[in-house]
Design an enzyme around this catalytic site. Structure first.
Site, PDB file in Angstrom:
ATOM      1  CB  CYS A 203      -0.907   0.007   1.226  1.00 45.92           C
ATOM      2  SG  CYS A 203      -2.091  -1.354   1.261  1.00 45.92           S
ATOM      3  CB  CYS A 229       0.223  -7.560   5.338  1.00 43.15           C
ATOM      4  SG  CYS A 229       0.112  -9.029   4.288  1.00 43.15           S
TER       5      CYS A 229
END
Length: 234
Positions: A203, A229
């Protein structure tokens, strides 16, 4: 069929002595073993370009899921369109989180990726992947052993406790140089951010370039202990 529940029956082995270091053999086995019950979770990093090219050779109509957190780099979204044009028969699904960014902010405050990145990843990546895997027996990942300490023991076929699934990792023996050599050889599209110091691209809010000699994951959640993540914890 080898499943999470029948893992003890696993006796699958693959030769690493071919041009793809076993990757094509692993993929051929996986699509024969699971047929329509396997999906490739692709982040569209450079390893993903290699896997998409290999998968297209084995199963041109394969399912590919991209976890669209709504905060990816614009370059990533543009790359997905190029991939659709290069491999039009692949079934690429852009999986959205249940919460929009505005809904997430109302529930948990603005910039959750800063205040609680683990929760942000859970909402925008982990839960969507759980939904994507709900009707699948296995999933494919582009993990490589060379990428980081947390990935150096990854096998071709893994019992994935996080998602209670089978995780197939065809590229475990590939080096960074071998990945790029393959991309150039086959003129594959790739994210231009790789050319300006981003070896690992997630991201936009949580990804920075990495200095020369740094770990490929150093740019992810920089300044925090977090380097994953949560998709690949066992």
């Amino acid at each position: 069929m080898l499943t999470y529940e029948t893992w003890e029956e696993n006796n699958v082995s693959f030769s690493e002595e071919d041009e793809t270091k076993g990757a094509l053999s692993v993929l051929s086995w996986a699509y024969k073993e699971y047929e329509g019950e396997i999906v490739y979770a692709c982040s569209f990093g450079v390893e993903g370009m290699v896997l998409l090219h290999l998968i297209n050779q084995v199963n041109p109509s394969a399912k590919v899921v991209f976890l669209d957190t709504n905060v990816h780099f614009q370059e990533t979204y543009e790359l997905i369109q190029k991939v659709r044009e290069r491999f039009p028969s692949l079934n690429i699904i852009e999986k959205q989180p249940k919460l929009t960014l505005d809904e997430q902010a109302k529930l948990h405050g603005n910039k959750l990726w800063e205040s609680n990145p683990n929760l942000c990843c859970k909402i925008r990546k982990i839960l969507p992947l759980e939904e994507s895997l709900a009707n699948e027996k296995a999933w494919i990942s582009g993990l490589r052993r060379e990428q980081s300490e947390t990935r150096k023991h990854t096998k071709f076929i893994n019992q994935d406790h996080r998602f209670q699934s089978i995780k197939v990792c065809p590229l475990i023996h590939w080096t960074w140089k071998e990945v790029w050599r393959y991309v150039y050889k086959h003129s594959l599209p790739y994210n231009p951010l790789h050319d300006i110091g981003y070896p690992s691209i997630g991201c936009e809010k949580c990804t920075l370039p990495v200095g020369e000699g740094g770990d490929s994951r150093d740019g992810r959640w920089a300044g925090k202990v977090k380097t994953e993540c949560g998709l690949h914890y066992q």
